[in-house]
Design a protein around this motif. Structure first.
Motif, PDB file in Angstrom:
ATOM      1  N   PRO A 155       0.830  -1.213   0.000  1.00  0.00           N
ATOM      2  CA  PRO A 155       0.000   0.000   0.000  1.00  0.00           C
ATOM      3  C   PRO A 155       0.862   1.260   0.000  1.00  0.00           C
ATOM      4  O   PRO A 155       2.026   1.234   0.390  1.00  0.00           O
ATOM      5  CB  PRO A 155      -0.795  -0.120   1.295  1.00  0.00           C
ATOM      6  CG  PRO A 155       0.024  -1.004   2.151  1.00  0.00           C
ATOM      7  CD  PRO A 155       0.748  -1.931   1.247  1.00  0.00           C
ATOM      8  N   LYS A 156       0.269   2.346  -0.448  1.00  0.00           N
ATOM      9  CA  LYS A 156       0.972   3.627  -0.451  1.00  0.00           C
ATOM     10  C   LYS A 156       1.135   4.109   0.985  1.00  0.00           C
ATOM     11  O   LYS A 156       0.218   3.994   1.794  1.00  0.00           O
ATOM     12  CB  LYS A 156       0.195   4.671  -1.254  1.00  0.00           C
ATOM     13  CG  LYS A 156       0.089   4.351  -2.718  1.00  0.00           C
ATOM     14  CD  LYS A 156      -0.721   5.403  -3.437  1.00  0.00           C
ATOM     15  CE  LYS A 156      -0.886   5.045  -4.892  1.00  0.00           C
ATOM     16  NZ  LYS A 156      -1.759   5.987  -5.592  1.00  0.00           N
ATOM     17  N   LYS A 194       6.800  10.119   4.204  1.00  0.00           N
ATOM     18  CA  LYS A 194       8.144   9.597   3.983  1.00  0.00           C
ATOM     19  C   LYS A 194       8.596   8.858   5.240  1.00  0.00           C
ATOM     20  O   LYS A 194       8.506   9.376   6.343  1.00  0.00           O
ATOM     21  CB  LYS A 194       9.090  10.761   3.678  1.00  0.00           C
ATOM     22  CG  LYS A 194      10.527  10.364   3.480  1.00  0.00           C
ATOM     23  CD  LYS A 194      11.388  11.605   3.322  1.00  0.00           C
ATOM     24  CE  LYS A 194      12.797  11.300   3.729  1.00  0.00           C
ATOM     25  NZ  LYS A 194      13.122  11.649   5.080  1.00  0.00           N
ATOM     26  N   GLN A 195       9.072   7.623   5.079  1.00  0.00           N
ATOM     27  CA  GLN A 195       9.482   6.806   6.207  1.00  0.00           C
ATOM     28  C   GLN A 195      10.905   7.150   6.635  1.00  0.00           C
ATOM     29  O   GLN A 195      11.723   7.583   5.824  1.00  0.00           O
ATOM     30  CB  GLN A 195       9.394   5.329   5.834  1.00  0.00           C
ATOM     31  CG  GLN A 195       7.999   4.900   5.381  1.00  0.00           C
ATOM     32  CD  GLN A 195       6.975   5.028   6.479  1.00  0.00           C
ATOM     33  OE1 GLN A 195       7.144   4.471   7.531  1.00  0.00           O
ATOM     34  NE2 GLN A 195       5.906   5.759   6.237  1.00  0.00           N
TER      35      GLN A 195
END
Length: 131
Positions: free
Chosen positions: A61-62, A66-67
Motif C-alpha cells: 500500500p501507499k 516519507k518513512q
C-alpha cells in the motif's frame, strides 16, 4: 371544623398527585420518537463496489508519509536515550537530600505561621496587610 381541614388536605393532595402525573406523562411523551418517514437511503457512491476484479494483495500500500531510514531511527533513539539519562542524573544525587531537609524545615515552620494568620494573630513581618 376538623372535617373541613381534612377535606382540604385530602383534595389538595389529590390535586398535587394529578399535577405530578400530568408532568410525568408530558415528560414521557417528550421522549418518544416522532420519526415516521422510515429508513433513509444511502448515497449512491457509498459502500462496497464491484469492480469485477480481485484485489492484488502483493502490491504494497501507499505510505502516508516519507518513512525514516535506519540511520535516522538510530539517531532519534540515541537522542531520546541521552535525554532520558540526563534527566535521571539531574533528579538523583545529594541535592535531593538537602532539598528534602529544607522542605521538612519549611513544613515545620509554615504550619504555625499559617494558623496565626488564620486565627487573626498575624505577624506584620509576614503579612504587610495585617492589622
Amino acid at each position: 371544623m376538623t372535617i373541613n381541614i381534612g377535606e382540604n388536605v385530602f383534595f389538595a393532595a389529590v390535586r398535587f398527585c394529578r399535577v405530578g402525573a400530568a408532568i410525568v406523562l408530558v415528560g414521557i411523551a417528550g421522549c418518544s420518537s416522532t420519526n415516521t418517514s422510515g429508513p433513509v437511503p444511502m448515497a449512491a457512491n457509498a459502500g462496497p463496489k464491484d469492480t469485477g476484479t480481485f484485489p492484488n494483495l502483493n502490491i504494497p500500500p501507499k505510505v502516508a508519509n516519507k518513512q525514516l531510514t535506519e540511520a535516522e531511527t538510530n539517531a532519534k533513539l540515541a537522542e531520546l536515550k541521552a535525554d532520558g539519562s540526563a534527566q535521571g542524573a539531574k533528579n538523583s544525587g545529594g541535592a535531593g537530600v538537602a532539598n528534602q531537609a529544607a522542605l521538612t524545615d519549611l513544613a515545620k515552620k509554615h504550619g504555625p505561621q499559617t494558623l496565626k494568620q488564620i486565627e487573626g494573630k498575624c505577624d506584620p513581618a509576614l503579612d504587610p496587610t495585617c492589622k
